[in-house]
Design a protein around this motif. Sequence first.
Motif, mmCIF file in Angstrom:
data_model
loop_
_atom_site.group_PDB
_atom_site.id
_atom_site.type_symbol
_atom_site.label_atom_id
_atom_site.label_comp_id
_atom_site.label_asym_id
_atom_site.label_seq_id
_atom_site.Cartn_x
_atom_site.Cartn_y
_atom_site.Cartn_z
ATOM 1 N N TRP A 1 0.834 -1.209 0.000
ATOM 2 C CA TRP A 1 0.000 0.000 0.000
ATOM 3 C C TRP A 1 0.867 1.256 0.000
ATOM 4 O O TRP A 1 0.636 2.184 -0.770
ATOM 5 C CB TRP A 1 -0.949 -0.025 1.188
ATOM 6 N N ASN A 2 1.870 1.268 0.884
ATOM 7 C CA ASN A 2 2.755 2.437 0.951
ATOM 8 C C ASN A 2 3.510 2.645 -0.364
ATOM 9 O O ASN A 2 3.624 3.771 -0.847
ATOM 10 C CB ASN A 2 3.723 2.308 2.122
ATOM 11 N N LYS B 1 4.832 0.242 -11.819
ATOM 12 C CA LYS B 1 5.212 -0.106 -10.441
ATOM 13 C C LYS B 1 4.015 0.000 -9.503
ATOM 14 O O LYS B 1 3.831 -0.834 -8.624
ATOM 15 C CB LYS B 1 6.366 0.760 -9.961
ATOM 16 N N ALA B 2 3.201 1.015 -9.691
ATOM 17 C CA ALA B 2 2.001 1.164 -8.869
ATOM 18 C C ALA B 2 1.045 0.004 -9.138
ATOM 19 O O ALA B 2 0.441 -0.548 -8.208
ATOM 20 C CB ALA B 2 1.324 2.500 -9.159
ATOM 21 N N ALA B 3 0.924 -0.370 -10.400
ATOM 22 C CA ALA B 3 0.042 -1.484 -10.781
ATOM 23 C C ALA B 3 0.523 -2.792 -10.159
ATOM 24 O O ALA B 3 -0.287 -3.605 -9.688
ATOM 25 C CB ALA B 3 -0.012 -1.609 -12.299
ATOM 26 N N ASP C 1 -1.635 -5.167 -7.735
ATOM 27 C CA ASP C 1 -1.835 -6.602 -7.995
ATOM 28 C C ASP C 1 -1.526 -7.430 -6.754
ATOM 29 O O ASP C 1 -2.212 -8.412 -6.461
ATOM 30 C CB ASP C 1 -0.971 -7.058 -9.171
ATOM 31 N N LYS C 2 -0.500 -7.024 -6.018
ATOM 32 C CA LYS C 2 -0.164 -7.726 -4.770
ATOM 33 C C LYS C 2 -1.292 -7.578 -3.746
ATOM 34 O O LYS C 2 -1.607 -8.528 -3.027
ATOM 35 C CB LYS C 2 1.155 -7.221 -4.196
ATOM 36 N N LYS D 1 -11.395 -6.025 -5.909
ATOM 37 C CA LYS D 1 -11.977 -5.349 -7.071
ATOM 38 C C LYS D 1 -11.294 -4.007 -7.344
ATOM 39 O O LYS D 1 -10.898 -3.704 -8.477
ATOM 40 C CB LYS D 1 -13.476 -5.141 -6.834
ATOM 41 N N GLN D 2 -11.149 -3.206 -6.309
ATOM 42 C CA GLN D 2 -10.572 -1.873 -6.488
ATOM 43 C C GLN D 2 -9.072 -1.926 -6.782
ATOM 44 O O GLN D 2 -8.558 -1.097 -7.537
ATOM 45 C CB GLN D 2 -10.854 -0.996 -5.264
ATOM 46 N N ALA D 3 -8.379 -2.900 -6.208
ATOM 47 C CA ALA D 3 -6.950 -3.051 -6.500
ATOM 48 C C ALA D 3 -6.753 -3.434 -7.969
ATOM 49 O O ALA D 3 -5.865 -2.903 -8.642
ATOM 50 C CB ALA D 3 -6.323 -4.090 -5.577
ATOM 51 N N LYS D 4 -7.596 -4.318 -8.465
ATOM 52 C CA LYS D 4 -7.511 -4.700 -9.885
ATOM 53 C C LYS D 4 -7.856 -3.512 -10.780
ATOM 54 O O LYS D 4 -7.219 -3.300 -11.808
ATOM 55 C CB LYS D 4 -8.435 -5.875 -10.183
#
Length: 166
Positions: free
Chosen positions: A70-71, A84-86, A90-91, A122-125
Amino acid sequence: MRSAIVAAVCLGATVTFAGLTLQAQSTDKPSKCAPKCTPKEEPKKEEPKKEEWLDDEAMEKLMEECKDSWNALKINAKSKMGDKAAEKADKLAEAAQKMLKYHKKEVREAKDYKDWAAELEKQAKEFSKLAKKSDWKEAEKAKEKIATSCNDDGCHSKYRPEEEEK
Protein backbone atom coordinates in the motif's frame (compact mmCIF):
# COMPACT_ATOMS: atom_id res chain seq x y z
CA MET A 1 44.79 -64.80 -12.49
CA ARG A 2 44.54 -62.73 -15.62
CA SER A 3 42.42 -65.28 -17.40
CA ALA A 4 40.03 -65.40 -14.43
CA ILE A 5 39.50 -61.63 -14.67
CA VAL A 6 38.90 -61.85 -18.43
CA ALA A 7 36.43 -64.70 -17.88
CA ALA A 8 34.58 -62.73 -15.21
CA VAL A 9 34.30 -59.66 -17.46
CA CYS A 10 33.05 -61.81 -20.36
CA LEU A 11 30.53 -63.53 -18.13
CA GLY A 12 29.28 -60.17 -16.83
CA ALA A 13 28.92 -58.82 -20.37
CA THR A 14 27.07 -61.94 -21.49
CA VAL A 15 24.63 -61.75 -18.60
CA THR A 16 24.05 -58.04 -19.23
CA PHE A 17 23.38 -58.49 -22.95
CA ALA A 18 21.18 -61.53 -22.32
CA GLY A 19 19.12 -59.53 -19.83
CA LEU A 20 18.70 -56.67 -22.30
CA THR A 21 17.64 -59.09 -25.04
CA LEU A 22 15.05 -60.71 -22.79
CA GLN A 23 13.79 -57.34 -21.68
CA ALA A 24 13.49 -56.13 -25.28
CA GLN A 25 11.58 -59.28 -26.23
CA SER A 26 9.19 -58.92 -23.33
CA THR A 27 8.28 -55.34 -24.27
CA ASP A 28 7.79 -56.11 -27.99
CA LYS A 29 4.66 -58.19 -27.59
CA PRO A 30 2.34 -58.68 -24.67
CA SER A 31 2.55 -61.94 -22.84
CA LYS A 32 -0.44 -64.28 -22.98
CA CYS A 33 -0.36 -64.56 -19.22
CA ALA A 34 -0.15 -60.80 -18.67
CA PRO A 35 -3.61 -60.44 -17.15
CA LYS A 36 -3.03 -63.45 -14.89
CA CYS A 37 0.63 -62.87 -14.03
CA THR A 38 0.77 -59.12 -13.67
CA PRO A 39 -0.47 -57.87 -10.33
CA LYS A 40 -3.19 -55.27 -10.75
CA GLU A 41 -2.16 -51.82 -9.67
CA GLU A 42 -4.77 -50.14 -7.60
CA PRO A 43 -5.48 -46.59 -8.68
CA LYS A 44 -3.75 -44.12 -6.44
CA LYS A 45 -6.16 -42.50 -4.10
CA GLU A 46 -5.59 -38.79 -3.76
CA GLU A 47 -5.58 -37.54 -0.25
CA PRO A 48 -8.29 -34.99 0.30
CA LYS A 49 -6.69 -31.59 0.20
CA LYS A 50 -6.95 -29.87 3.52
CA GLU A 51 -7.69 -26.18 3.54
CA GLU A 52 -4.60 -24.25 4.37
CA TRP A 53 -5.76 -21.67 6.86
CA LEU A 54 -3.76 -18.63 7.84
CA ASP A 55 -2.99 -18.64 11.54
CA ASP A 56 -2.61 -15.37 13.45
CA GLU A 57 1.11 -15.15 12.69
CA ALA A 58 0.61 -15.73 8.95
CA MET A 59 -2.23 -13.22 8.90
CA GLU A 60 -0.04 -10.65 10.63
CA LYS A 61 2.67 -11.25 8.05
CA LEU A 62 0.12 -10.83 5.25
CA MET A 63 -1.04 -7.55 6.79
CA GLU A 64 2.57 -6.31 6.91
CA GLU A 65 3.01 -7.22 3.24
CA CYS A 66 -0.21 -5.34 2.46
CA LYS A 67 1.02 -2.32 4.38
CA ASP A 68 4.30 -2.36 2.42
CA SER A 69 2.46 -2.77 -0.90
CA TRP A 70 0.00 0.00 0.00
CA ASN A 71 2.75 2.44 0.95
CA ALA A 72 4.69 1.65 -2.24
CA LEU A 73 1.51 1.98 -4.31
CA LYS A 74 0.89 5.46 -2.91
CA ILE A 75 4.47 6.58 -3.58
CA ASN A 76 4.48 5.13 -7.10
CA ALA A 77 1.08 6.67 -7.87
CA LYS A 78 2.23 10.06 -6.65
CA SER A 79 5.31 9.75 -8.89
CA LYS A 80 3.07 8.61 -11.79
CA MET A 81 4.97 5.31 -12.07
CA GLY A 82 2.13 3.29 -13.55
CA ASP A 83 3.70 -0.13 -13.92
CA LYS A 84 5.21 -0.11 -10.44
CA ALA A 85 2.00 1.16 -8.87
CA ALA A 86 0.04 -1.48 -10.78
CA GLU A 87 2.39 -4.19 -9.53
CA LYS A 88 1.71 -3.20 -5.92
CA ALA A 89 -2.03 -3.07 -6.58
CA ASP A 90 -1.84 -6.60 -7.99
CA LYS A 91 -0.16 -7.73 -4.77
CA LEU A 92 -3.04 -6.22 -2.79
CA ALA A 93 -5.57 -8.04 -4.98
CA GLU A 94 -3.75 -11.34 -4.34
CA ALA A 95 -3.67 -10.61 -0.63
CA ALA A 96 -7.43 -10.05 -0.61
CA GLN A 97 -7.91 -13.64 -1.73
CA LYS A 98 -5.54 -14.92 0.95
CA MET A 99 -7.44 -12.99 3.63
CA LEU A 100 -10.38 -15.30 3.04
CA LYS A 101 -8.22 -18.16 4.35
CA TYR A 102 -7.98 -16.68 7.85
CA HIS A 103 -8.33 -19.47 10.40
CA LYS A 104 -10.86 -17.63 12.55
CA LYS A 105 -14.14 -18.87 11.14
CA GLU A 106 -16.23 -16.14 12.74
CA VAL A 107 -14.14 -13.56 10.91
CA ARG A 108 -13.68 -15.18 7.51
CA GLU A 109 -17.38 -16.08 7.25
CA ALA A 110 -18.65 -12.67 8.37
CA LYS A 111 -20.47 -10.93 5.54
CA ASP A 112 -18.80 -7.56 6.12
CA TYR A 113 -15.33 -9.16 6.17
CA LYS A 114 -15.98 -10.97 2.88
CA ASP A 115 -17.44 -7.80 1.36
CA TRP A 116 -14.41 -5.73 2.38
CA ALA A 117 -12.00 -8.35 1.01
CA ALA A 118 -13.96 -8.50 -2.26
CA GLU A 119 -13.98 -4.70 -2.51
CA LEU A 120 -10.24 -4.57 -1.87
CA GLU A 121 -9.63 -7.10 -4.63
CA LYS A 122 -11.98 -5.35 -7.07
CA GLN A 123 -10.57 -1.87 -6.49
CA ALA A 124 -6.95 -3.05 -6.50
CA LYS A 125 -7.51 -4.70 -9.89
CA GLU A 126 -9.25 -1.56 -11.14
CA PHE A 127 -6.42 0.63 -9.90
CA SER A 128 -3.87 -1.64 -11.58
CA LYS A 129 -5.67 -1.43 -14.91
CA LEU A 130 -5.98 2.36 -14.71
CA ALA A 131 -2.39 2.91 -13.55
CA LYS A 132 -1.08 0.91 -16.49
CA LYS A 133 -3.02 3.28 -18.77
CA SER A 134 -1.84 6.32 -16.78
CA ASP A 135 -5.44 7.30 -16.09
CA TRP A 136 -4.50 8.93 -12.80
CA LYS A 137 -7.79 10.71 -12.20
CA GLU A 138 -9.76 7.44 -12.19
CA ALA A 139 -6.91 5.55 -10.53
CA GLU A 140 -7.10 8.00 -7.63
CA LYS A 141 -10.78 7.13 -7.15
CA ALA A 142 -9.96 3.42 -7.03
CA LYS A 143 -7.12 4.12 -4.59
CA GLU A 144 -9.56 5.96 -2.29
CA LYS A 145 -11.91 2.95 -2.38
CA ILE A 146 -9.03 0.63 -1.49
CA ALA A 147 -8.30 2.81 1.54
CA THR A 148 -11.97 2.85 2.53
CA SER A 149 -12.32 -0.93 2.33
CA CYS A 150 -9.27 -1.37 4.55
CA ASN A 151 -9.26 1.48 7.05
CA ASP A 152 -11.72 4.27 7.90
CA ASP A 153 -15.03 2.52 8.41
CA GLY A 154 -13.71 -0.65 6.80
CA CYS A 155 -12.16 -3.89 7.89
CA HIS A 156 -9.43 -2.55 10.16
CA SER A 157 -11.88 -0.53 12.25
CA LYS A 158 -13.74 -3.72 13.18
CA TYR A 159 -11.19 -6.53 12.95
CA ARG A 160 -7.92 -4.70 13.72
CA PRO A 161 -8.89 -1.82 16.04
CA GLU A 162 -5.65 -2.09 18.03
CA GLU A 163 -3.71 -1.16 14.89
CA GLU A 164 -5.45 2.19 14.68
CA GLU A 165 -4.28 3.04 18.21
CA LYS A 166 -0.58 2.53 17.39
